[in-house]
Design a protein around this motif. Sequence first.
Motif, PDB file in Angstrom:
ATOM      1  N   VAL A  99       0.863  -1.182   0.000  1.00 28.36           N
ATOM      2  CA  VAL A  99       0.000   0.000   0.000  1.00 28.36           C
ATOM      3  C   VAL A  99       0.901   1.234   0.000  1.00 28.36           C
ATOM      4  CG1 VAL A  99      -1.824   1.235   1.232  1.00 28.36           C
ATOM      5  CG2 VAL A  99      -1.679  -1.266   1.389  1.00 28.36           C
ATOM      6  N   PRO A 100       0.692   2.139  -0.945  1.00 31.26           N
ATOM      7  CA  PRO A 100       1.525   3.348  -0.937  1.00 31.26           C
ATOM      8  C   PRO A 100       1.217   4.234   0.270  1.00 31.26           C
ATOM      9  CG  PRO A 100      -0.075   3.430  -2.734  1.00 31.26           C
ATOM     10  CD  PRO A 100      -0.238   2.099  -2.053  1.00 31.26           C
ATOM     11  N   LYS A 101       2.215   4.987   0.704  1.00 29.49           N
ATOM     12  CA  LYS A 101       2.037   5.889   1.843  1.00 29.49           C
ATOM     13  C   LYS A 101       0.879   6.854   1.590  1.00 29.49           C
ATOM     14  CE  LYS A 101       4.488   9.382   4.543  1.00 29.49           C
ATOM     15  NZ  LYS A 101       5.748  10.118   4.668  1.00 29.49           N
ATOM     16  N   ARG A 102       0.817   7.399   0.392  1.00 33.76           N
ATOM     17  CA  ARG A 102      -0.293   8.272   0.017  1.00 33.76           C
ATOM     18  C   ARG A 102      -1.199   7.477  -0.913  1.00 33.76           C
ATOM     19  NH1 ARG A 102       3.663  11.308   1.385  1.00 33.76           N
ATOM     20  NH2 ARG A 102       3.625  13.491   1.946  1.00 33.76           N
ATOM     21  N   TYR A 103      -2.242   6.893  -0.327  1.00 35.06           N
ATOM     22  CA  TYR A 103      -3.144   6.016  -1.062  1.00 35.06           C
ATOM     23  C   TYR A 103      -4.529   6.655  -1.084  1.00 35.06           C
ATOM     24  CZ  TYR A 103      -5.657   1.701  -2.239  1.00 35.06           C
ATOM     25  OH  TYR A 103      -6.455   0.753  -2.822  1.00 35.06           O
ATOM     26  N   PRO A 104      -4.875   7.344  -2.177  1.00 31.69           N
ATOM     27  CA  PRO A 104      -6.129   8.109  -2.229  1.00 31.69           C
ATOM     28  C   PRO A 104      -7.390   7.283  -1.932  1.00 31.69           C
ATOM     29  CG  PRO A 104      -4.760   8.601  -4.139  1.00 31.69           C
ATOM     30  CD  PRO A 104      -4.108   7.458  -3.411  1.00 31.69           C
ATOM     31  N   ALA A 105      -7.393   6.009  -2.306  1.00 32.64           N
ATOM     32  CA  ALA A 105      -8.581   5.181  -2.072  1.00 32.64           C
ATOM     33  C   ALA A 105      -8.817   4.915  -0.588  1.00 32.64           C
ATOM     34  CB  ALA A 105      -8.458   3.860  -2.821  1.00 32.64           C
ATOM     35  N   ASP A 106      -7.754   4.952   0.216  1.00 33.27           N
ATOM     36  CA  ASP A 106      -7.862   4.734   1.667  1.00 33.27           C
ATOM     37  C   ASP A 106      -6.647   5.379   2.341  1.00 33.27           C
ATOM     38  OD1 ASP A 106      -8.221   3.852   4.282  1.00 33.27           O
ATOM     39  OD2 ASP A 106      -8.633   1.768   3.711  1.00 33.27           O
ATOM     40  N   PRO A 107      -6.693   6.709   2.506  1.00 28.75           N
ATOM     41  CA  PRO A 107      -5.530   7.415   3.067  1.00 28.75           C
ATOM     42  C   PRO A 107      -5.090   6.896   4.437  1.00 28.75           C
ATOM     43  CG  PRO A 107      -7.160   8.975   2.222  1.00 28.75           C
ATOM     44  CD  PRO A 107      -7.777   7.613   2.158  1.00 28.75           C
ATOM     45  N   LYS A 108      -6.038   6.507   5.286  1.00 25.17           N
ATOM     46  CA  LYS A 108      -5.673   5.999   6.611  1.00 25.17           C
ATOM     47  C   LYS A 108      -4.885   4.699   6.503  1.00 25.17           C
ATOM     48  CE  LYS A 108      -9.085   8.023   9.672  1.00 25.17           C
ATOM     49  NZ  LYS A 108     -10.090   7.756  10.694  1.00 25.17           N
ATOM     50  N   LEU A 109      -5.268   3.850   5.556  1.00 22.97           N
ATOM     51  CA  LEU A 109      -4.552   2.591   5.372  1.00 22.97           C
ATOM     52  C   LEU A 109      -3.121   2.864   4.923  1.00 22.97           C
ATOM     53  CD1 LEU A 109      -4.484  -0.498   5.361  1.00 22.97           C
ATOM     54  CD2 LEU A 109      -5.315  -0.409   2.991  1.00 22.97           C
ATOM     55  N   GLY A 110      -2.933   3.787   3.981  1.00 21.74           N
ATOM     56  CA  GLY A 110      -1.588   4.125   3.525  1.00 21.74           C
ATOM     57  C   GLY A 110      -0.715   4.611   4.671  1.00 21.74           C
ATOM     58  N   THR A 111      -1.268   5.478   5.512  1.00 25.50           N
ATOM     59  CA  THR A 111      -0.525   5.993   6.667  1.00 25.50           C
ATOM     60  C   THR A 111      -0.222   4.883   7.657  1.00 25.50           C
ATOM     61  OG1 THR A 111      -1.547   8.158   6.401  1.00 25.50           O
ATOM     62  CG2 THR A 111      -0.620   7.659   8.571  1.00 25.50           C
ATOM     63  N   TRP A 112      -1.202   4.024   7.919  1.00 27.31           N
ATOM     64  CA  TRP A 112      -1.026   2.938   8.884  1.00 27.31           C
ATOM     65  C   TRP A 112       0.067   1.967   8.422  1.00 27.31           C
ATOM     66  CZ3 TRP A 112      -1.843  -2.433   8.927  1.00 27.31           C
ATOM     67  CH2 TRP A 112      -1.828  -3.033  10.183  1.00 27.31           C
TER      68      TRP A 112
END
Length: 139
Positions: A99-112
Amino acid sequence: GGADGTVAAGDRAENAKNGGGESFEEFPPAASVVAGETPTGKSTRPTNPRLTQERLRRLEEIGFQWKVKHKMKRYYDKQWDSMFDRLKAFKEANGHSMVPKRYPADPKLGTWVHTQRIQYRKLMAGTKKDVLTEEEVSM
């Protein structure tokens, strides 16, 4: 523990050694904190401007919990498990867990996911800020 649901590995090891679950520091009686006293009873300042006697009374009126032990750990565990479930769903849909750090489809997931990678590096480096246990890393 962090806002992403992690708990310091050192804290877990210490708790395991002491035979139990997560617990937070015990605090002096709220009235002495409001009065500006230290646990030894010596005054540090005349009043606490943020927690006045009136605010203390209002909090206690609604049953405010001054000491928190297992509740926050359960909250963070649920939050971590929820994000882990989102990662599993991502992997099922995409065939990988990158998951990319900046994941527009699920920003919280990218950060996590980014945070988990940082915590893994800290654990492997043996820093004092370890927050993942070996068991969690292998999940």
